[in-house]
Design a protein around this motif. Sequence first.
Motif, PDB file in Angstrom:
ATOM      1  N   ARG A  20       2.786   9.641  10.641  1.00  0.00           N
ATOM      2  CA  ARG A  20       1.570  10.464  10.635  1.00  0.00           C
ATOM      3  C   ARG A  20       1.479  11.284   9.344  1.00  0.00           C
ATOM      4  N   GLY A  21       2.619  11.684   8.820  1.00  0.00           N
ATOM      5  CA  GLY A  21       2.630  12.373   7.531  1.00  0.00           C
ATOM      6  C   GLY A  21       2.120  11.481   6.413  1.00  0.00           C
ATOM      7  N   VAL A  22       2.512  10.210   6.447  1.00  0.00           N
ATOM      8  CA  VAL A  22       2.018   9.247   5.455  1.00  0.00           C
ATOM      9  C   VAL A  22       0.505   9.088   5.600  1.00  0.00           C
ATOM     10  N   VAL A  23       0.045   8.921   6.825  1.00  0.00           N
ATOM     11  CA  VAL A  23      -1.390   8.739   7.069  1.00  0.00           C
ATOM     12  C   VAL A  23      -2.169   9.977   6.635  1.00  0.00           C
ATOM     13  N   ASN A  24      -1.636  11.158   6.923  1.00  0.00           N
ATOM     14  CA  ASN A  24      -2.317  12.389   6.505  1.00  0.00           C
ATOM     15  C   ASN A  24      -2.438  12.468   4.986  1.00  0.00           C
ATOM     16  N   GLU A  25      -1.386  12.055   4.273  1.00  0.00           N
ATOM     17  CA  GLU A  25      -1.431  12.074   2.815  1.00  0.00           C
ATOM     18  C   GLU A  25      -2.454  11.064   2.284  1.00  0.00           C
ATOM     19  N   ILE A  26      -2.479   9.868   2.870  1.00  0.00           N
ATOM     20  CA  ILE A  26      -3.468   8.865   2.445  1.00  0.00           C
ATOM     21  C   ILE A  26      -4.877   9.390   2.709  1.00  0.00           C
ATOM     22  N   SER A  27      -5.083   9.986   3.885  1.00  0.00           N
ATOM     23  CA  SER A  27      -6.400  10.535   4.234  1.00  0.00           C
ATOM     24  C   SER A  27      -6.821  11.614   3.246  1.00  0.00           C
ATOM     25  N   ALA A  28      -5.878  12.461   2.857  1.00  0.00           N
ATOM     26  CA  ALA A  28      -6.189  13.516   1.886  1.00  0.00           C
ATOM     27  C   ALA A  28      -6.520  12.909   0.525  1.00  0.00           C
ATOM     28  N   GLN A  29      -5.796  11.869   0.145  1.00  0.00           N
ATOM     29  CA  GLN A  29      -6.042  11.236  -1.161  1.00  0.00           C
ATOM     30  C   GLN A  29      -7.442  10.649  -1.250  1.00  0.00           C
ATOM     31  N   VAL A  30      -7.875   9.943  -0.205  1.00  0.00           N
ATOM     32  CA  VAL A  30      -9.145   9.215  -0.311  1.00  0.00           C
ATOM     33  C   VAL A  30     -10.356  10.139  -0.377  1.00  0.00           C
ATOM     34  N   ILE A  31     -10.211  11.380   0.093  1.00  0.00           N
ATOM     35  CA  ILE A  31     -11.355  12.295   0.025  1.00  0.00           C
ATOM     36  C   ILE A  31     -11.212  13.306  -1.112  1.00  0.00           C
ATOM     37  N   ARG A  32     -10.115  13.224  -1.863  1.00  0.00           N
ATOM     38  CA  ARG A  32      -9.878  14.144  -2.982  1.00  0.00           C
ATOM     39  C   ARG A  32     -10.740  13.753  -4.178  1.00  0.00           C
ATOM     40  N   GLY A  33     -11.260  14.736  -4.869  1.00  0.00           N
ATOM     41  CA  GLY A  33     -12.012  14.483  -6.099  1.00  0.00           C
ATOM     42  C   GLY A  33     -11.128  13.776  -7.120  1.00  0.00           C
ATOM     43  N   GLY A  34     -11.709  12.887  -7.887  1.00  0.00           N
ATOM     44  CA  GLY A  34     -10.947  12.168  -8.900  1.00  0.00           C
ATOM     45  C   GLY A  34     -10.162  10.991  -8.362  1.00  0.00           C
ATOM     46  N   PHE A  35     -10.380  10.628  -7.110  1.00  0.00           N
ATOM     47  CA  PHE A  35      -9.671   9.485  -6.527  1.00  0.00           C
ATOM     48  C   PHE A  35     -10.235   8.194  -7.104  1.00  0.00           C
ATOM     49  N   HIS A  36      -9.341   7.328  -7.569  1.00  0.00           N
ATOM     50  CA  HIS A  36      -9.759   6.049  -8.170  1.00  0.00           C
ATOM     51  C   HIS A  36      -9.016   4.871  -7.558  1.00  0.00           C
ATOM     52  N   GLY A  37      -8.643   4.979  -6.294  1.00  0.00           N
ATOM     53  CA  GLY A  37      -7.974   3.877  -5.628  1.00  0.00           C
ATOM     54  C   GLY A  37      -6.470   3.892  -5.830  1.00  0.00           C
ATOM     55  N   CYS A  38      -5.850   2.822  -5.408  1.00  0.00           N
ATOM     56  CA  CYS A  38      -4.399   2.674  -5.499  1.00  0.00           C
ATOM     57  C   CYS A  38      -4.026   2.194  -6.896  1.00  0.00           C
ATOM     58  N   PRO A  39      -3.164   2.919  -7.612  1.00  0.00           N
ATOM     59  CA  PRO A  39      -2.805   2.476  -8.960  1.00  0.00           C
ATOM     60  C   PRO A  39      -2.125   1.115  -8.981  1.00  0.00           C
ATOM     61  N   PHE A  40      -1.427   0.773  -7.908  1.00  0.00           N
ATOM     62  CA  PHE A  40      -0.726  -0.513  -7.848  1.00  0.00           C
ATOM     63  C   PHE A  40      -1.703  -1.661  -7.623  1.00  0.00           C
ATOM     64  N   ILE A  41      -2.633  -1.471  -6.708  1.00  0.00           N
ATOM     65  CA  ILE A  41      -3.658  -2.489  -6.482  1.00  0.00           C
ATOM     66  C   ILE A  41      -4.504  -2.659  -7.738  1.00  0.00           C
ATOM     67  N   ASN A  42      -4.872  -1.541  -8.362  1.00  0.00           N
ATOM     68  CA  ASN A  42      -5.687  -1.602  -9.579  1.00  0.00           C
ATOM     69  C   ASN A  42      -4.973  -2.379 -10.679  1.00  0.00           C
ATOM     70  N   ALA A  43      -3.685  -2.113 -10.862  1.00  0.00           N
ATOM     71  CA  ALA A  43      -2.921  -2.825 -11.902  1.00  0.00           C
ATOM     72  C   ALA A  43      -2.761  -4.300 -11.549  1.00  0.00           C
ATOM     73  N   ALA A  44      -2.490  -4.587 -10.276  1.00  0.00           N
ATOM     74  CA  ALA A  44      -2.293  -5.981  -9.858  1.00  0.00           C
ATOM     75  C   ALA A  44      -3.552  -6.812 -10.087  1.00  0.00           C
ATOM     76  N   ALA A  45      -4.700  -6.183  -9.917  1.00  0.00           N
ATOM     77  CA  ALA A  45      -5.958  -6.902 -10.115  1.00  0.00           C
ATOM     78  C   ALA A  45      -6.138  -7.329 -11.573  1.00  0.00           C
ATOM     79  N   GLN A  46      -5.462  -6.650 -12.480  1.00  0.00           N
ATOM     80  CA  GLN A  46      -5.615  -6.943 -13.900  1.00  0.00           C
ATOM     81  C   GLN A  46      -4.478  -7.797 -14.460  1.00  0.00           C
ATOM     82  N   PHE A  47      -3.456  -8.032 -13.659  1.00  0.00           N
ATOM     83  CA  PHE A  47      -2.324  -8.879 -14.070  1.00  0.00           C
ATOM     84  C   PHE A  47      -2.070  -9.884 -12.954  1.00  0.00           C
ATOM     85  N   THR A  48      -2.573 -11.077 -13.106  1.00  0.00           N
ATOM     86  CA  THR A  48      -2.520 -12.054 -12.019  1.00  0.00           C
ATOM     87  C   THR A  48      -1.237 -12.887 -11.989  1.00  0.00           C
ATOM     88  N   ASP A  49      -0.510 -12.955 -13.098  1.00  0.00           N
ATOM     89  CA  ASP A  49       0.713 -13.764 -13.157  1.00  0.00           C
ATOM     90  C   ASP A  49       1.832 -13.044 -12.403  1.00  0.00           C
TER      91      ASP A  49
END
Length: 196
Positions: A92-121
């Motif tokens: 629940r602590g993890v979920v609370n942190e994720i919930s806080a992140q997604v509504i925080r100003g300046g949120f731009h998604g998951c840095p890992f997913i974002n990077a993976a989308a740009q490096f396919t190999d």
Amino acid sequence: MTTLTADTVRPPTHAKLRILATADRLFYTEGVHTVGVDRIIGESKVTKATFYKYYRSKDALIVVYLEGRDRLARDFLASLDTNCDTPEQRLRGVVNEISAQVIRGGFHGCPFINAAAQFTDPAHPVRQAVSAHRDWYGRSIEDMFRGMGHARPGDAADDFFLARDGAFAGANLGDPIGAHTALLRAIQRVLDESVA
């Protein structure tokens, strides 16, 4: 008598750390492919020689950026281990942190997913850094579900990540409140399975 200046009160950040802090900010807000080395050098206020002294390439800097983000996640989970008594409280602590992140100003998604989308190999070092983080994170979440007595902790972890990744994408695309509430509903359904 010595005059106190900003530099004597707080010494300037080491060049290596300035480069990484600048890259972290720019990579997260604008994307790892769109930010060039020259911009990082300029905003870090270092020379090109200094940049390459510490980071042999932009890809190497991206890996260090992701490793730093991974370290933050590991430190956060370690703090939950210290401050929470049960696996459910940790989850629940993890979920609370994720919930806080997604509504925080300046949120731009998951840095890992974002990077993976740009490096396919999958063999690329950036993609390997992403995989290492997700493998560790997945095992950690699965262990929490296992500790809660969930009948299928691996499936529950998969469901968790689908909800988490969807919330990160939904919030990044412009609906943080919808992403937040959908995440909470989805995770609650997975948690309910552990007591069914």
